[in-house]
Design a protein around this motif. Structure first.
Motif, PDB file in Angstrom:
ATOM      1  N   LEU A 192      -4.251   5.828   6.725  1.00  0.00           N
ATOM      2  CA  LEU A 192      -3.559   4.607   6.299  1.00  0.00           C
ATOM      3  C   LEU A 192      -2.226   4.439   7.040  1.00  0.00           C
ATOM      4  CD1 LEU A 192      -3.843   2.243   4.334  1.00  0.00           C
ATOM      5  CD2 LEU A 192      -2.708   3.612   2.590  1.00  0.00           C
ATOM      6  N   ASP A 193      -1.650   5.565   7.413  1.00  0.00           N
ATOM      7  CA  ASP A 193      -0.369   5.539   8.129  1.00  0.00           C
ATOM      8  C   ASP A 193      -0.639   5.264   9.619  1.00  0.00           C
ATOM      9  OD1 ASP A 193       2.661   6.960   7.953  1.00  0.00           O
ATOM     10  OD2 ASP A 193       1.668   7.010   9.923  1.00  0.00           O
ATOM     11  N   ASP A 194      -0.052   4.192  10.132  1.00  0.00           N
ATOM     12  CA  ASP A 194      -0.405   3.777  11.503  1.00  0.00           C
ATOM     13  C   ASP A 194      -0.042   4.834  12.551  1.00  0.00           C
ATOM     14  OD1 ASP A 194      -1.504   2.137  13.431  1.00  0.00           O
ATOM     15  OD2 ASP A 194       0.388   1.111  13.819  1.00  0.00           O
ATOM     16  N   LYS A 195       1.137   5.434  12.378  1.00  0.00           N
ATOM     17  CA  LYS A 195       1.571   6.414  13.375  1.00  0.00           C
ATOM     18  C   LYS A 195       0.601   7.616  13.407  1.00  0.00           C
ATOM     19  CE  LYS A 195       5.832   8.583  14.911  1.00  0.00           C
ATOM     20  NZ  LYS A 195       5.265   9.939  14.926  1.00  0.00           N
ATOM     21  N   GLN A 196       0.225   8.048  12.207  1.00  0.00           N
ATOM     22  CA  GLN A 196      -0.695   9.190  12.143  1.00  0.00           C
ATOM     23  C   GLN A 196      -2.110   8.792  12.581  1.00  0.00           C
ATOM     24  OE1 GLN A 196      -0.105  12.067   8.903  1.00  0.00           O
ATOM     25  NE2 GLN A 196       1.585  10.783   8.241  1.00  0.00           N
TER      26      GLN A 196
END
Ligand code: SF4
Length: 243
Positions: free
Chosen positions: A130-134
């Motif tokens: 859900l986290d874009d960076k990850q």
């Protein structure tokens, strides 16, 4: 005549949608997931080039096995890379009264995906983080298209499942799972969440292709951790299973 490149087929799967599925694995993928167990699907114009009519002959020869509660699932790779072939194959399946599902990372343009919707019964959407960076760190691309696709599925009232691979140290943080669960709770046409434990079954393919497998130190998640994650999602009244 539309043709497509397929990696392989599986005629009797119980892992890729409801009931028994005939699965068509398409060639080509723009993502580079660190845990990918099919890196041999990444190149687009490799594998077997096949026409819709030949593909349908193969599918129909297996129809007695999946006809009642199962159907055809188009997977990959990322099947939407060959959108015209997939659109025609879905149309041909629906003409035969076959239940259709598409397994996708969601990395697709919305106007292209809309072509598929009229002949698609179910979307199996792989939401990888859900986290874009990850997400970018895990797959090499942003999750924005995937999140946009979820919005499209909602606005089109298209039923879908979300698949989420649990990778220790990457996608098993319980606070992040709580964030994911509260996001999923807001979705109306989400019918089920499938948690897929990370495994290493495809590592030999990375070695054969001369690729660097970065997760060689990562172990599969424990059953206890998986159950905790399942419980967090279940608490939001979402149907969830570990596959
Ligand atoms: S989207 Fe699927 S096929 Fe593509 S890299 Fe990720 S796991 Fe592999």
């Amino acid at each position: 005549m539309t043709t497509g490149y397929i990696h392989s087929v599986e005629s009797f799967s119980t892992q890729d949608g409801p009931g028994i599925r005939y699965v068509v694995f398409m060639q080509g993928c723009p993502l580079r997931c660190k845990y990918c167990h099919n890196p041999d699907t990444w190149q687009k114009n490799k594998g077997e080039q096949i026409s819709i009519s030949t593909m349908m002959e193969k599918i129909k020869s297996c129809q007695p096995y999946f006809n009642k509660q199962g159907g055809v699932t188009i997977s990959g790779g990322e099947p939407t890379l060959q959108i015209d072939f997939v659109a025609d194959l879905l149309t041909a399946c629906k003409e035969e009264g076959i239940h259709t599902a598409l397994d996708t990372s969601g990395y697709v343009k919305q106007d292209e995906f809309k072509k598929l919707l009229p002949n698609l019964d179910l979307v199996l959407l792989d939401l990888k983080h859900l986290d874009d960076k990850q997400h970018q760190d895990l797959t090499g691309v942003s999750n924005q298209k995937t999140l946009d696709l979820i919005k499209l599925l909602e606005s089109e009232r298209q039923p879908y499942w979300i698949k989420h691979v649990i990778v220790p140290g990457i996608t098993d943080d319980l606070d992040k799972i709580k964030e994911l669960a509260s996001y999923l709770k807001s979705l109306s046409y989400l019918k089920k969440v499938q948690l897929l434990p990370y495994h290493r079954l495809g590592v030999h393919k990375w070695e054969e292709l001369g690729l660097d497998y970065q997760l060689s130190e990562t172990e599969p998640p424990s059953e206890e951790k998986l159950e905790k994650i399942k419980e967090i999602i279940k608490q939001q009244n979402i149907k969830v299973e570990i596959k």
